[in-house]
Design an enzyme around this catalytic site. Structure first.
Site, PDB file in Angstrom:
ATOM      1  N   PHE A  58       0.862  -1.179   0.000  1.00  0.00           N
ATOM      2  CA  PHE A  58       0.000   0.000   0.000  1.00  0.00           C
ATOM      3  C   PHE A  58       0.906   1.240   0.000  1.00  0.00           C
ATOM      4  CE2 PHE A  58      -2.600   3.233   2.233  1.00  0.00           C
ATOM      5  CZ  PHE A  58      -3.580   3.344   1.264  1.00  0.00           C
ATOM      6  N   ASP A  79       6.605  -2.611   8.526  1.00  0.00           N
ATOM      7  CA  ASP A  79       5.242  -2.162   8.256  1.00  0.00           C
ATOM      8  C   ASP A  79       4.343  -3.354   8.560  1.00  0.00           C
ATOM      9  OD1 ASP A  79       2.738  -1.564   7.226  1.00  0.00           O
ATOM     10  OD2 ASP A  79       3.525  -0.392   5.551  1.00  0.00           O
ATOM     11  N   HIS A  88      -0.823  -4.956   8.554  1.00  0.00           N
ATOM     12  CA  HIS A  88      -1.721  -6.102   8.381  1.00  0.00           C
ATOM     13  C   HIS A  88      -1.534  -7.143   9.480  1.00  0.00           C
ATOM     14  CE1 HIS A  88      -1.245  -5.319   3.736  1.00  0.00           C
ATOM     15  NE2 HIS A  88      -1.832  -4.328   4.365  1.00  0.00           N
ATOM     16  N   GLN A 148      -7.077   1.178  10.817  1.00  0.00           N
ATOM     17  CA  GLN A 148      -8.067   1.696   9.868  1.00  0.00           C
ATOM     18  C   GLN A 148      -9.216   0.675   9.776  1.00  0.00           C
ATOM     19  OE1 GLN A 148      -8.026   0.107   6.617  1.00  0.00           O
ATOM     20  NE2 GLN A 148      -9.614   1.368   5.691  1.00  0.00           N
ATOM     21  N   LYS A 155      -8.823  -3.049   8.649  1.00  0.00           N
ATOM     22  CA  LYS A 155      -7.751  -3.867   9.212  1.00  0.00           C
ATOM     23  C   LYS A 155      -8.284  -4.835  10.277  1.00  0.00           C
ATOM     24  CE  LYS A 155      -4.911  -1.941   6.441  1.00  0.00           C
ATOM     25  NZ  LYS A 155      -4.065  -0.769   6.499  1.00  0.00           N
ATOM     26  N   ARG A 157       7.444  17.312  23.026  1.00  0.00           N
ATOM     27  CA  ARG A 157       7.319  17.593  24.465  1.00  0.00           C
ATOM     28  C   ARG A 157       7.451  16.349  25.331  1.00  0.00           C
ATOM     29  NH1 ARG A 157       2.103  21.257  26.149  1.00  0.00           N
ATOM     30  NH2 ARG A 157       3.172  21.964  28.016  1.00  0.00           N
ATOM     31  N   TYR A 170       6.181  24.128  28.432  1.00  0.00           N
ATOM     32  CA  TYR A 170       6.363  24.249  26.978  1.00  0.00           C
ATOM     33  C   TYR A 170       7.794  23.982  26.535  1.00  0.00           C
ATOM     34  CZ  TYR A 170       1.648  25.981  27.010  1.00  0.00           C
ATOM     35  OH  TYR A 170       0.306  26.090  27.196  1.00  0.00           O
ATOM     36  N   ARG A 195      -0.954  12.016  18.452  1.00  0.00           N
ATOM     37  CA  ARG A 195      -1.557  11.328  19.600  1.00  0.00           C
ATOM     38  C   ARG A 195      -2.919  10.714  19.264  1.00  0.00           C
ATOM     39  NH1 ARG A 195       0.067  16.352  22.244  1.00  0.00           N
ATOM     40  NH2 ARG A 195      -2.086  16.970  21.871  1.00  0.00           N
TER      41      ARG A 195
HETATM   42  C1  LIG Z   1      -3.379   0.392   5.854  1.00  0.00           C
HETATM   43  C2  LIG Z   1      -1.913   0.414   5.550  1.00  0.00           C
HETATM   44  C3  LIG Z   1      -1.070   1.460   5.943  1.00  0.00           C
HETATM   45  C4  LIG Z   1      -1.585   2.773   6.450  1.00  0.00           C
HETATM   46  O1  LIG Z   1      -2.363   2.732   7.549  1.00  0.00           O
HETATM   47  P1  LIG Z   1      -3.487   3.863   7.805  1.00  0.00           P
HETATM   48  O2  LIG Z   1      -3.900   3.585   9.198  1.00  0.00           O
HETATM   49  O3  LIG Z   1      -4.569   3.649   6.804  1.00  0.00           O
HETATM   50  O4  LIG Z   1      -2.823   5.186   7.656  1.00  0.00           O
HETATM   51  C5  LIG Z   1       0.293   1.315   5.768  1.00  0.00           C
HETATM   52  N1  LIG Z   1       0.811   0.214   5.187  1.00  0.00           N
HETATM   53  C6  LIG Z   1       0.037  -0.790   4.759  1.00  0.00           C
HETATM   54  C7  LIG Z   1       0.690  -1.981   4.157  1.00  0.00           C
HETATM   55  C8  LIG Z   1      -1.353  -0.715   4.899  1.00  0.00           C
HETATM   56  O5  LIG Z   1      -2.127  -1.701   4.426  1.00  0.00           O
END
Ligand SMILES: *Cc1c(COP(=O)(O)O)cnc(C)c1O
Length: 403
Positions: free
Chosen positions: A96, A167, A170, A193, A196, A225, A232, A242
Protein backbone atom coordinates in the site's frame (compact mmCIF):
# COMPACT_ATOMS: atom_id res chain seq x y z
CA UNK A 1 -26.37 -23.66 -15.26
CA UNK A 2 -27.40 -20.88 -12.88
CA UNK A 3 -27.28 -17.30 -14.08
CA UNK A 4 -24.53 -15.04 -12.76
CA UNK A 5 -25.71 -12.54 -10.15
CA UNK A 6 -24.01 -9.81 -12.21
CA UNK A 7 -26.37 -10.70 -15.09
CA UNK A 8 -29.50 -10.78 -12.95
CA UNK A 9 -29.29 -14.28 -11.42
CA UNK A 10 -29.47 -15.26 -7.75
CA UNK A 11 -26.16 -14.78 -5.89
CA UNK A 12 -24.28 -17.77 -4.43
CA UNK A 13 -24.49 -15.94 -1.09
CA UNK A 14 -28.17 -15.76 -0.34
CA UNK A 15 -27.16 -15.11 3.28
CA UNK A 16 -24.67 -12.26 3.71
CA UNK A 17 -21.10 -13.08 4.79
CA UNK A 18 -20.06 -11.93 8.28
CA UNK A 19 -19.90 -8.14 8.61
CA UNK A 20 -16.94 -6.06 9.74
CA UNK A 21 -16.15 -4.51 12.16
CA UNK A 22 -17.51 -6.50 15.11
CA UNK A 23 -18.29 -5.01 18.52
CA UNK A 24 -20.41 -5.58 21.60
CA UNK A 25 -21.10 -4.22 25.07
CA UNK A 26 -17.42 -4.13 25.88
CA UNK A 27 -16.78 -1.28 23.40
CA UNK A 28 -20.03 0.41 24.49
CA UNK A 29 -18.96 0.28 28.16
CA UNK A 30 -15.44 1.56 27.46
CA UNK A 31 -16.76 4.42 25.29
CA UNK A 32 -19.25 5.50 27.94
CA UNK A 33 -16.52 5.35 30.57
CA UNK A 34 -14.45 7.78 28.48
CA UNK A 35 -17.45 10.05 27.98
CA UNK A 36 -18.32 10.17 31.65
CA UNK A 37 -14.71 10.65 32.74
CA UNK A 38 -14.46 13.97 30.86
CA UNK A 39 -10.87 13.04 29.98
CA UNK A 40 -10.92 12.65 26.23
CA UNK A 41 -7.22 13.04 25.44
CA UNK A 42 -4.44 10.65 26.25
CA UNK A 43 -2.42 12.90 28.50
CA UNK A 44 -5.24 13.05 31.06
CA UNK A 45 -7.04 9.80 30.37
CA UNK A 46 -6.38 6.12 31.06
CA UNK A 47 -7.63 4.21 27.98
CA UNK A 48 -4.79 4.98 25.55
CA UNK A 49 -2.34 4.03 28.28
CA UNK A 50 -4.21 0.80 29.01
CA UNK A 51 -4.36 -0.09 25.33
CA UNK A 52 -0.64 0.62 24.83
CA UNK A 53 0.24 -1.61 27.78
CA UNK A 54 -1.97 -4.43 26.49
CA UNK A 55 -0.74 -4.10 22.90
CA UNK A 56 2.92 -4.06 23.98
CA UNK A 57 2.32 -7.16 26.13
CA UNK A 58 0.55 -8.87 23.23
CA UNK A 59 3.83 -8.56 21.28
CA UNK A 60 6.21 -9.14 24.24
CA UNK A 61 7.52 -5.63 23.67
CA UNK A 62 8.64 -3.29 26.46
CA UNK A 63 6.73 -0.35 25.00
CA UNK A 64 4.15 0.92 22.57
CA UNK A 65 2.74 4.32 21.56
CA UNK A 66 -0.70 4.54 20.05
CA UNK A 67 -0.96 7.08 17.21
CA UNK A 68 -3.45 8.73 14.87
CA UNK A 69 -3.07 6.18 12.05
CA UNK A 70 -0.65 3.75 10.41
CA UNK A 71 0.65 6.24 7.85
CA UNK A 72 1.60 8.63 10.66
CA UNK A 73 3.08 5.71 12.59
CA UNK A 74 5.48 5.03 9.71
CA UNK A 75 6.45 8.73 9.49
CA UNK A 76 6.96 8.82 13.23
CA UNK A 77 9.15 5.70 13.26
CA UNK A 78 11.29 7.10 10.43
CA UNK A 79 11.65 10.49 12.18
CA UNK A 80 12.51 8.90 15.51
CA UNK A 81 15.09 6.68 13.78
CA UNK A 82 16.76 9.84 12.47
CA UNK A 83 15.87 9.39 8.80
CA UNK A 84 15.47 12.48 6.64
CA UNK A 85 16.68 14.40 3.58
CA UNK A 86 19.55 12.75 1.70
CA UNK A 87 18.67 9.28 2.97
CA UNK A 88 17.28 6.33 1.02
CA UNK A 89 14.86 3.76 2.39
CA UNK A 90 14.24 0.42 0.68
CA UNK A 91 10.55 -0.50 0.44
CA UNK A 92 8.72 -3.30 -1.38
CA UNK A 93 7.49 -2.45 -4.88
CA UNK A 94 4.25 -4.22 -3.96
CA UNK A 95 2.61 -2.58 -0.95
CA UNK A 96 0.00 0.00 0.00
CA UNK A 97 1.34 3.43 -0.97
CA UNK A 98 1.77 4.71 2.62
CA UNK A 99 4.92 2.62 3.02
CA UNK A 100 6.51 4.83 0.35
CA UNK A 101 4.76 8.16 1.01
CA UNK A 102 5.83 8.09 4.67
CA UNK A 103 9.44 7.96 3.44
CA UNK A 104 8.80 10.94 1.14
CA UNK A 105 7.07 12.91 3.90
CA UNK A 106 10.22 12.84 6.04
CA UNK A 107 12.26 14.04 3.05
CA UNK A 108 13.95 10.73 2.23
CA UNK A 109 13.77 8.73 -1.02
CA UNK A 110 11.93 5.40 -1.26
CA UNK A 111 13.69 2.75 -3.37
CA UNK A 112 11.42 -0.06 -4.56
CA UNK A 113 12.72 -3.64 -4.39
CA UNK A 114 11.02 -6.80 -5.60
CA UNK A 115 8.95 -9.23 -3.57
CA UNK A 116 8.65 -13.01 -3.57
CA UNK A 117 6.16 -14.20 -6.20
CA UNK A 118 4.70 -16.79 -3.79
CA UNK A 119 4.50 -15.06 -0.40
CA UNK A 120 4.25 -11.49 -1.83
CA UNK A 121 6.75 -10.38 0.85
CA UNK A 122 9.89 -8.27 0.29
CA UNK A 123 12.87 -10.61 -0.05
CA UNK A 124 16.18 -9.95 1.74
CA UNK A 125 18.07 -10.64 -1.52
CA UNK A 126 16.22 -7.98 -3.52
CA UNK A 127 16.41 -5.52 -0.63
CA UNK A 128 20.17 -6.11 -0.53
CA UNK A 129 20.48 -5.35 -4.27
CA UNK A 130 18.67 -2.04 -3.72
CA UNK A 131 21.07 -0.83 -1.00
CA UNK A 132 23.37 2.12 -1.66
CA UNK A 133 25.75 4.13 0.53
CA UNK A 134 22.77 6.42 1.26
CA UNK A 135 20.46 3.66 2.54
CA UNK A 136 19.44 4.22 6.15
CA UNK A 137 16.55 1.78 6.53
CA UNK A 138 14.58 -1.08 5.02
CA UNK A 139 10.80 -1.39 5.52
CA UNK A 140 9.65 -5.01 5.17
CA UNK A 141 5.85 -5.21 4.80
CA UNK A 142 4.23 -8.32 6.27
CA UNK A 143 1.90 -8.82 3.35
CA UNK A 144 -1.65 -9.68 4.33
CA UNK A 145 -0.31 -10.68 7.75
CA UNK A 146 2.37 -13.15 6.69
CA UNK A 147 5.72 -12.05 8.09
CA UNK A 148 8.77 -11.46 5.92
CA UNK A 149 11.92 -13.47 6.69
CA UNK A 150 12.92 -11.44 9.74
CA UNK A 151 15.92 -13.70 10.56
CA UNK A 152 17.54 -12.85 7.25
CA UNK A 153 16.47 -9.22 7.39
CA UNK A 154 18.03 -8.95 10.83
CA UNK A 155 21.41 -10.24 9.56
CA UNK A 156 21.22 -8.03 6.48
CA UNK A 157 20.46 -4.93 8.56
CA UNK A 158 23.27 -5.69 10.99
CA UNK A 159 25.89 -6.32 8.33
CA UNK A 160 24.99 -3.14 6.40
CA UNK A 161 24.28 -0.97 9.46
CA UNK A 162 20.76 0.03 8.40
CA UNK A 163 17.58 0.15 10.46
CA UNK A 164 14.64 -2.19 10.00
CA UNK A 165 11.19 -0.66 10.38
CA UNK A 166 8.44 -3.21 9.99
CA UNK A 167 5.24 -2.16 8.26
CA UNK A 168 2.98 -4.44 10.27
CA UNK A 169 -0.25 -2.68 9.24
CA UNK A 170 -1.72 -6.10 8.38
CA UNK A 171 -0.03 -8.09 11.07
CA UNK A 172 -0.89 -7.50 14.75
CA UNK A 173 -0.09 -10.75 16.54
CA UNK A 174 1.87 -12.28 13.64
CA UNK A 175 4.93 -14.43 14.39
CA UNK A 176 8.05 -15.60 12.53
CA UNK A 177 9.82 -18.72 13.80
CA UNK A 178 8.18 -18.31 17.20
CA UNK A 179 9.14 -14.64 17.56
CA UNK A 180 6.55 -11.89 17.65
CA UNK A 181 6.33 -9.23 14.99
CA UNK A 182 8.47 -6.27 16.08
CA UNK A 183 11.08 -8.31 17.96
CA UNK A 184 14.11 -7.85 15.69
CA UNK A 185 13.62 -4.33 14.33
CA UNK A 186 14.00 -0.70 15.35
CA UNK A 187 10.20 -0.37 15.37
CA UNK A 188 7.06 -2.05 14.05
CA UNK A 189 4.08 -0.03 12.88
CA UNK A 190 0.40 -1.06 12.91
CA UNK A 191 -2.78 0.37 11.37
CA UNK A 192 -6.25 0.35 12.92
CA UNK A 193 -8.07 1.70 9.87
CA UNK A 194 -11.61 0.36 9.37
CA UNK A 195 -10.72 -2.63 7.16
CA UNK A 196 -7.75 -3.87 9.21
CA UNK A 197 -7.93 -6.85 11.60
CA UNK A 198 -7.88 -4.55 14.64
CA UNK A 199 -9.78 -1.33 14.17
CA UNK A 200 -11.16 1.86 15.64
CA UNK A 201 -12.05 3.28 12.22
CA UNK A 202 -8.72 5.12 12.27
CA UNK A 203 -5.68 4.64 14.47
CA UNK A 204 -2.23 3.12 14.63
CA UNK A 205 0.53 2.02 16.97
CA UNK A 206 4.30 1.77 17.04
CA UNK A 207 6.13 -0.77 19.18
CA UNK A 208 9.85 -0.74 19.89
CA UNK A 209 12.28 -2.64 22.06
CA UNK A 210 15.00 -0.09 22.79
CA UNK A 211 14.28 2.49 25.45
CA UNK A 212 16.04 5.31 23.64
CA UNK A 213 13.88 4.73 20.55
CA UNK A 214 10.73 4.57 22.70
CA UNK A 215 11.62 7.91 24.25
CA UNK A 216 12.25 9.52 20.85
CA UNK A 217 8.97 8.10 19.52
CA UNK A 218 7.10 9.67 22.42
CA UNK A 219 8.74 13.07 21.87
CA UNK A 220 8.10 13.15 18.13
CA UNK A 221 4.48 12.09 18.58
CA UNK A 222 3.89 14.73 21.26
CA UNK A 223 5.11 17.86 19.39
CA UNK A 224 8.54 17.37 20.87
CA UNK A 225 7.32 17.59 24.46
CA UNK A 226 8.39 15.21 27.25
CA UNK A 227 5.53 13.53 29.14
CA UNK A 228 6.04 15.43 32.40
CA UNK A 229 6.55 18.83 30.76
CA UNK A 230 4.70 21.74 32.37
CA UNK A 231 6.62 24.64 30.79
CA UNK A 232 6.36 24.25 26.98
CA UNK A 233 9.57 22.34 26.48
CA UNK A 234 9.98 21.32 22.83
CA UNK A 235 13.04 19.17 22.25
CA UNK A 236 12.60 17.91 18.66
CA UNK A 237 10.57 19.01 15.60
CA UNK A 238 7.73 16.59 16.27
CA UNK A 239 4.06 16.76 15.43
CA UNK A 240 0.80 15.77 17.06
CA UNK A 241 0.32 12.06 16.37
CA UNK A 242 -1.56 11.33 19.60
CA UNK A 243 -4.45 8.87 19.66
CA UNK A 244 -7.70 9.96 21.33
CA UNK A 245 -9.25 8.16 24.29
CA UNK A 246 -12.27 7.23 22.11
CA UNK A 247 -10.15 5.19 19.74
CA UNK A 248 -8.42 3.38 22.58
CA UNK A 249 -11.78 2.57 24.21
CA UNK A 250 -12.82 0.74 21.05
CA UNK A 251 -9.41 -0.89 20.57
CA UNK A 252 -9.46 -2.42 24.07
CA UNK A 253 -12.53 -4.39 23.05
CA UNK A 254 -11.12 -5.21 19.63
CA UNK A 255 -7.84 -6.50 21.06
CA UNK A 256 -9.64 -8.89 23.39
CA UNK A 257 -11.02 -10.71 20.32
CA UNK A 258 -7.91 -10.66 18.13
CA UNK A 259 -6.49 -14.08 19.02
CA UNK A 260 -9.79 -15.90 18.52
CA UNK A 261 -10.44 -14.13 15.22
CA UNK A 262 -6.91 -14.87 13.99
CA UNK A 263 -7.39 -18.55 14.86
CA UNK A 264 -10.65 -18.63 12.89
CA UNK A 265 -9.04 -16.94 9.90
CA UNK A 266 -6.08 -19.35 10.04
CA UNK A 267 -8.36 -22.40 10.11
CA UNK A 268 -10.63 -21.21 7.32
CA UNK A 269 -7.80 -19.87 5.14
CA UNK A 270 -5.97 -23.20 5.28
CA UNK A 271 -9.15 -25.13 4.47
CA UNK A 272 -9.57 -22.83 1.49
CA UNK A 273 -5.90 -23.17 0.43
CA UNK A 274 -6.38 -26.95 0.35
CA UNK A 275 -9.66 -26.80 -1.56
CA UNK A 276 -8.32 -24.31 -4.11
CA UNK A 277 -5.54 -26.71 -5.14
CA UNK A 278 -8.23 -28.48 -7.20
CA UNK A 279 -9.43 -25.27 -8.85
CA UNK A 280 -7.71 -24.45 -12.17
CA UNK A 281 -6.66 -20.84 -12.75
CA UNK A 282 -6.56 -19.89 -9.05
CA UNK A 283 -3.33 -19.95 -6.99
CA UNK A 284 -3.38 -18.62 -3.41
CA UNK A 285 -0.58 -16.70 -1.65
CA UNK A 286 1.90 -19.34 -0.53
CA UNK A 287 2.84 -19.87 3.08
CA UNK A 288 6.41 -19.90 4.36
CA UNK A 289 6.73 -22.66 7.01
CA UNK A 290 8.42 -20.22 9.43
CA UNK A 291 5.53 -17.73 9.21
CA UNK A 292 3.82 -19.51 12.07
CA UNK A 293 0.99 -17.04 12.73
CA UNK A 294 -0.47 -15.36 9.65
CA UNK A 295 -3.23 -12.87 10.48
CA UNK A 296 -4.92 -13.01 7.02
CA UNK A 297 -5.94 -9.40 6.68
CA UNK A 298 -6.52 -10.33 3.04
CA UNK A 299 -7.04 -13.68 1.38
CA UNK A 300 -4.99 -13.28 -1.80
CA UNK A 301 -4.74 -15.37 -4.96
CA UNK A 302 -3.52 -15.21 -8.55
CA UNK A 303 -6.30 -15.23 -11.11
CA UNK A 304 -5.50 -16.62 -14.56
CA UNK A 305 -7.98 -15.16 -17.01
CA UNK A 306 -7.24 -17.90 -19.61
CA UNK A 307 -8.71 -20.50 -17.27
CA UNK A 308 -11.91 -18.42 -17.25
CA UNK A 309 -12.54 -18.09 -20.99
CA UNK A 310 -10.71 -14.76 -21.15
CA UNK A 311 -12.80 -12.95 -18.49
CA UNK A 312 -10.58 -10.06 -17.32
CA UNK A 313 -9.55 -9.76 -13.70
CA UNK A 314 -11.83 -6.76 -13.23
CA UNK A 315 -14.72 -8.67 -14.83
CA UNK A 316 -14.05 -11.56 -12.45
CA UNK A 317 -13.96 -9.22 -9.44
CA UNK A 318 -17.24 -7.57 -10.45
CA UNK A 319 -18.87 -10.96 -10.88
CA UNK A 320 -17.51 -12.14 -7.52
CA UNK A 321 -18.78 -8.95 -5.81
CA UNK A 322 -22.23 -9.63 -7.27
CA UNK A 323 -22.12 -13.20 -5.89
CA UNK A 324 -21.63 -11.64 -2.42
CA UNK A 325 -17.82 -11.59 -1.88
CA UNK A 326 -15.81 -8.47 -0.86
CA UNK A 327 -13.14 -8.92 -3.58
CA UNK A 328 -10.67 -6.27 -4.82
CA UNK A 329 -7.69 -6.03 -7.21
CA UNK A 330 -4.16 -6.09 -5.73
CA UNK A 331 -2.31 -2.81 -5.07
CA UNK A 332 -0.51 -1.29 -8.06
CA UNK A 333 3.29 -1.40 -8.11
CA UNK A 334 4.31 1.79 -6.30
CA UNK A 335 6.57 3.08 -9.10
CA UNK A 336 3.66 2.78 -11.56
CA UNK A 337 1.50 5.29 -9.63
CA UNK A 338 1.04 8.88 -10.85
CA UNK A 339 2.83 9.98 -7.68
CA UNK A 340 6.07 8.24 -8.61
CA UNK A 341 5.93 9.64 -12.13
CA UNK A 342 5.97 13.14 -10.62
CA UNK A 343 8.65 12.93 -7.92
CA UNK A 344 12.38 12.31 -7.97
CA UNK A 345 13.30 8.75 -7.11
CA UNK A 346 15.94 6.22 -8.01
CA UNK A 347 14.63 2.94 -9.40
CA UNK A 348 17.45 0.43 -9.73
CA UNK A 349 15.44 -1.89 -12.00
CA UNK A 350 12.02 -3.31 -12.76
CA UNK A 351 10.33 -5.56 -10.21
CA UNK A 352 8.76 -8.31 -12.33
CA UNK A 353 7.31 -10.27 -9.42
CA UNK A 354 5.56 -7.20 -8.02
CA UNK A 355 4.23 -6.38 -11.50
CA UNK A 356 2.87 -9.91 -11.90
CA UNK A 357 1.09 -9.67 -8.55
CA UNK A 358 -0.27 -6.19 -9.25
CA UNK A 359 -1.68 -7.38 -12.58
CA UNK A 360 -3.01 -10.81 -11.65
CA UNK A 361 -3.85 -10.99 -7.95
CA UNK A 362 -7.30 -10.68 -6.39
CA UNK A 363 -7.87 -10.30 -2.65
CA UNK A 364 -10.88 -10.84 -0.47
CA UNK A 365 -11.42 -8.96 2.78
CA UNK A 366 -10.88 -11.13 5.86
CA UNK A 367 -14.46 -10.79 7.13
CA UNK A 368 -15.44 -13.71 4.88
CA UNK A 369 -13.16 -15.96 6.99
CA UNK A 370 -14.92 -15.04 10.24
CA UNK A 371 -18.05 -17.15 9.81
CA UNK A 372 -18.01 -20.94 9.69
CA UNK A 373 -15.93 -23.09 7.34
CA UNK A 374 -18.84 -23.41 4.91
CA UNK A 375 -18.93 -19.61 4.53
CA UNK A 376 -15.26 -19.55 3.56
CA UNK A 377 -15.60 -22.55 1.22
CA UNK A 378 -18.61 -21.02 -0.52
CA UNK A 379 -15.99 -19.06 -2.49
CA UNK A 380 -15.45 -22.21 -4.57
CA UNK A 381 -18.96 -22.55 -6.04
CA UNK A 382 -18.88 -18.80 -6.69
CA UNK A 383 -15.64 -19.19 -8.67
CA UNK A 384 -16.98 -22.19 -10.59
CA UNK A 385 -20.18 -20.35 -11.36
CA UNK A 386 -18.14 -17.52 -12.91
CA UNK A 387 -16.16 -20.02 -14.97
CA UNK A 388 -19.41 -21.53 -16.28
CA UNK A 389 -20.81 -18.09 -17.03
CA UNK A 390 -17.60 -16.85 -18.65
CA UNK A 391 -19.03 -16.74 -22.14
CA UNK A 392 -21.95 -14.54 -21.03
CA UNK A 393 -19.53 -12.20 -19.24
CA UNK A 394 -17.25 -11.86 -22.27
CA UNK A 395 -20.28 -11.18 -24.50
CA UNK A 396 -21.47 -8.55 -22.03
CA UNK A 397 -18.00 -6.91 -21.91
CA UNK A 398 -17.85 -6.84 -25.75
CA UNK A 399 -21.31 -5.32 -25.89
CA UNK A 400 -20.29 -2.64 -23.39
CA UNK A 401 -17.13 -1.91 -25.39
CA UNK A 402 -18.98 -1.52 -28.72
CA UNK A 403 -21.93 0.42 -27.26
C1 LIG B 1 -3.38 0.39 5.85
C2 LIG B 1 -1.91 0.41 5.55
C3 LIG B 1 -1.07 1.46 5.94
C4 LIG B 1 -1.59 2.77 6.45
O1 LIG B 1 -2.36 2.73 7.55
P1 LIG B 1 -3.49 3.86 7.81
O2 LIG B 1 -3.90 3.58 9.20
O3 LIG B 1 -4.57 3.65 6.80
O4 LIG B 1 -2.82 5.19 7.66
C5 LIG B 1 0.29 1.31 5.77
N1 LIG B 1 0.81 0.21 5.19
C6 LIG B 1 0.04 -0.79 4.76
C7 LIG B 1 0.69 -1.98 4.16
C8 LIG B 1 -1.35 -0.72 4.90
O5 LIG B 1 -2.13 -1.70 4.43
Amino acid sequence: MSRLALLGGTPVRTQPLPSWPKWDDQERRELLAVLDSGNWWRLAGTKVRAFEAAFAAHHSAPGCWAVTNGTHGLELALLAAGIGPGDEVVVPAFTFISTATAVMRVGAVPIAADVDPGTFCLTPASAQRALSPRTKAIIPVHMAGQMCDMDQFHSLAKSHDVHLIEDAAHAPGATWAGKSVGTTSKAAVFSFQQMKVLTAGEGGAVIAHDSDMLERLFLYHNVGRPAADRRYQHLVPGSNYRMSEWQAAVLLGQLSRLNDQTALREAHASALDRALREVPGIRPQSRHPKALTHTHYMYMFYYDSEAFGGVSRSGFIQALNAEGFPAYPAYPVIYNTELFASVAHRQPGKCPNAEGIANEVVWIHHRFLLGDEADALSLIPAIEKIREGAEDLVTKAKGAASA
